[in-house]
Design a protein around this motif. Sequence first.
Motif, PDB file in Angstrom:
ATOM      1  N   SER A  93       0.825  -1.213   0.000  1.00  0.00           N
ATOM      2  CA  SER A  93       0.000   0.000   0.000  1.00  0.00           C
ATOM      3  C   SER A  93       0.858   1.260   0.000  1.00  0.00           C
ATOM      4  O   SER A  93       0.409   2.322  -0.428  1.00  0.00           O
ATOM      5  CB  SER A  93      -0.906   0.023   1.240  1.00  0.00           C
ATOM      6  OG  SER A  93      -0.142   0.311   2.402  1.00  0.00           O
ATOM      7  N   PHE A  99       1.370   2.805   2.548  1.00  0.00           N
ATOM      8  CA  PHE A  99       0.737   3.620   3.593  1.00  0.00           C
ATOM      9  C   PHE A  99       1.259   3.152   4.947  1.00  0.00           C
ATOM     10  O   PHE A  99       0.853   2.104   5.459  1.00  0.00           O
ATOM     11  CB  PHE A  99      -0.786   3.473   3.511  1.00  0.00           C
ATOM     12  CG  PHE A  99      -1.556   4.464   4.334  1.00  0.00           C
ATOM     13  CD1 PHE A  99      -1.657   5.789   3.935  1.00  0.00           C
ATOM     14  CD2 PHE A  99      -2.192   4.062   5.501  1.00  0.00           C
ATOM     15  CE1 PHE A  99      -2.374   6.704   4.691  1.00  0.00           C
ATOM     16  CE2 PHE A  99      -2.913   4.973   6.270  1.00  0.00           C
ATOM     17  CZ  PHE A  99      -3.009   6.298   5.850  1.00  0.00           C
ATOM     18  N   ASN A 101       2.067  -1.123  11.006  1.00  0.00           N
ATOM     19  CA  ASN A 101       1.422  -2.100  10.132  1.00  0.00           C
ATOM     20  C   ASN A 101       2.479  -2.990   9.489  1.00  0.00           C
ATOM     21  O   ASN A 101       3.582  -2.534   9.141  1.00  0.00           O
ATOM     22  CB  ASN A 101       0.516  -1.438   9.087  1.00  0.00           C
ATOM     23  CG  ASN A 101       1.162  -0.346   8.283  1.00  0.00           C
ATOM     24  OD1 ASN A 101       2.106   0.295   8.722  1.00  0.00           O
ATOM     25  ND2 ASN A 101       0.666  -0.122   7.082  1.00  0.00           N
ATOM     26  N   THR A 133      -2.186  -9.201   6.472  1.00  0.00           N
ATOM     27  CA  THR A 133      -1.680  -7.915   6.989  1.00  0.00           C
ATOM     28  C   THR A 133      -2.247  -7.633   8.375  1.00  0.00           C
ATOM     29  O   THR A 133      -3.407  -7.913   8.655  1.00  0.00           O
ATOM     30  CB  THR A 133      -2.106  -6.786   6.019  1.00  0.00           C
ATOM     31  OG1 THR A 133      -1.413  -6.960   4.787  1.00  0.00           O
ATOM     32  CG2 THR A 133      -1.799  -5.403   6.602  1.00  0.00           C
ATOM     33  N   CYS A 185      -2.710  -4.446  11.184  1.00  0.00           N
ATOM     34  CA  CYS A 185      -2.654  -2.988  11.348  1.00  0.00           C
ATOM     35  C   CYS A 185      -1.763  -2.609  12.523  1.00  0.00           C
ATOM     36  O   CYS A 185      -1.533  -3.408  13.441  1.00  0.00           O
ATOM     37  CB  CYS A 185      -4.047  -2.429  11.608  1.00  0.00           C
ATOM     38  SG  CYS A 185      -5.180  -2.557  10.224  1.00  0.00           S
ATOM     39  N   ALA A 186      -1.332  -1.363  12.507  1.00  0.00           N
ATOM     40  CA  ALA A 186      -0.476  -0.837  13.569  1.00  0.00           C
ATOM     41  C   ALA A 186      -1.138  -0.946  14.947  1.00  0.00           C
ATOM     42  O   ALA A 186      -0.485  -1.301  15.942  1.00  0.00           O
ATOM     43  CB  ALA A 186      -0.157   0.626  13.275  1.00  0.00           C
ATOM     44  N   GLU A 187      -2.432  -0.644  14.998  1.00  0.00           N
ATOM     45  CA  GLU A 187      -3.142  -0.652  16.286  1.00  0.00           C
ATOM     46  C   GLU A 187      -3.140  -2.039  16.906  1.00  0.00           C
ATOM     47  O   GLU A 187      -2.889  -2.216  18.105  1.00  0.00           O
ATOM     48  CB  GLU A 187      -4.595  -0.210  16.089  1.00  0.00           C
ATOM     49  CG  GLU A 187      -4.764   1.195  15.577  1.00  0.00           C
ATOM     50  CD  GLU A 187      -4.832   1.278  14.055  1.00  0.00           C
ATOM     51  OE1 GLU A 187      -4.058   0.569  13.375  1.00  0.00           O
ATOM     52  OE2 GLU A 187      -5.659   2.049  13.550  1.00  0.00           O
ATOM     53  N   TYR A 211      -8.258   7.371  11.126  1.00  0.00           N
ATOM     54  CA  TYR A 211      -9.111   6.664  12.098  1.00  0.00           C
ATOM     55  C   TYR A 211      -8.823   5.172  12.025  1.00  0.00           C
ATOM     56  O   TYR A 211      -8.473   4.653  10.956  1.00  0.00           O
ATOM     57  CB  TYR A 211     -10.588   6.902  11.756  1.00  0.00           C
ATOM     58  CG  TYR A 211     -11.088   8.281  12.106  1.00  0.00           C
ATOM     59  CD1 TYR A 211     -11.751   8.500  13.306  1.00  0.00           C
ATOM     60  CD2 TYR A 211     -10.904   9.353  11.242  1.00  0.00           C
ATOM     61  CE1 TYR A 211     -12.223   9.763  13.646  1.00  0.00           C
ATOM     62  CE2 TYR A 211     -11.357  10.620  11.564  1.00  0.00           C
ATOM     63  CZ  TYR A 211     -12.025  10.822  12.766  1.00  0.00           C
ATOM     64  OH  TYR A 211     -12.475  12.069  13.082  1.00  0.00           O
ATOM     65  N   CYS A 247      -9.423   1.244  11.559  1.00  0.00           N
ATOM     66  CA  CYS A 247     -10.346   0.489  10.713  1.00  0.00           C
ATOM     67  C   CYS A 247     -11.364  -0.253  11.586  1.00  0.00           C
ATOM     68  O   CYS A 247     -11.243  -0.298  12.816  1.00  0.00           O
ATOM     69  CB  CYS A 247      -9.586  -0.488   9.821  1.00  0.00           C
ATOM     70  SG  CYS A 247      -9.040  -1.984  10.677  1.00  0.00           S
TER      71      CYS A 247
END
Length: 128
Positions: A23, A25, A43, A52, A54-56, A85, A87
Amino acid sequence: MNENKELYEIAANAKENAYAPYSGFKVGAAVLTAEGIVYTGCNVENSSYPATICAERTAITKAISEGSRNIIKIAIASDGKEYTYPCGVCRQVISELMPDGEIIIGNGSDIKVYKASELLPHAFTLDR
Ligand code: THU
């Protein structure tokens, strides 16, 4: 600098470790526990796209797997010009593991703070 901005800056630094060749991103996250411990995440993408993370979820999973159960805040940062925000999947994980916590998002300069229940009202739970 206030605590929320500081956590956001830590998330912005963690973003630099992102593995995002697909991505492009990069996202960083930082969680703060009631004990004052900070765990970071980024991420980590995969050529099999659904693999994948996510960072969170990276940051929250690091905290939980190290025995921290009292996550009170999570900050999220990206290079995007808009506020980033979490996901939908991450909102569900946030609701599970830090239901009374705060989510700090930013756009590179300003931050906004939300309650977990504001970003995922009526979250699914088995507590009912
Ligand atoms: N991403 C995150 O890390 N957190 C979010 O809340 C939104 C999306 C990542 C997943 C993927 O690596 C990239 O951003 C583009 O979707």
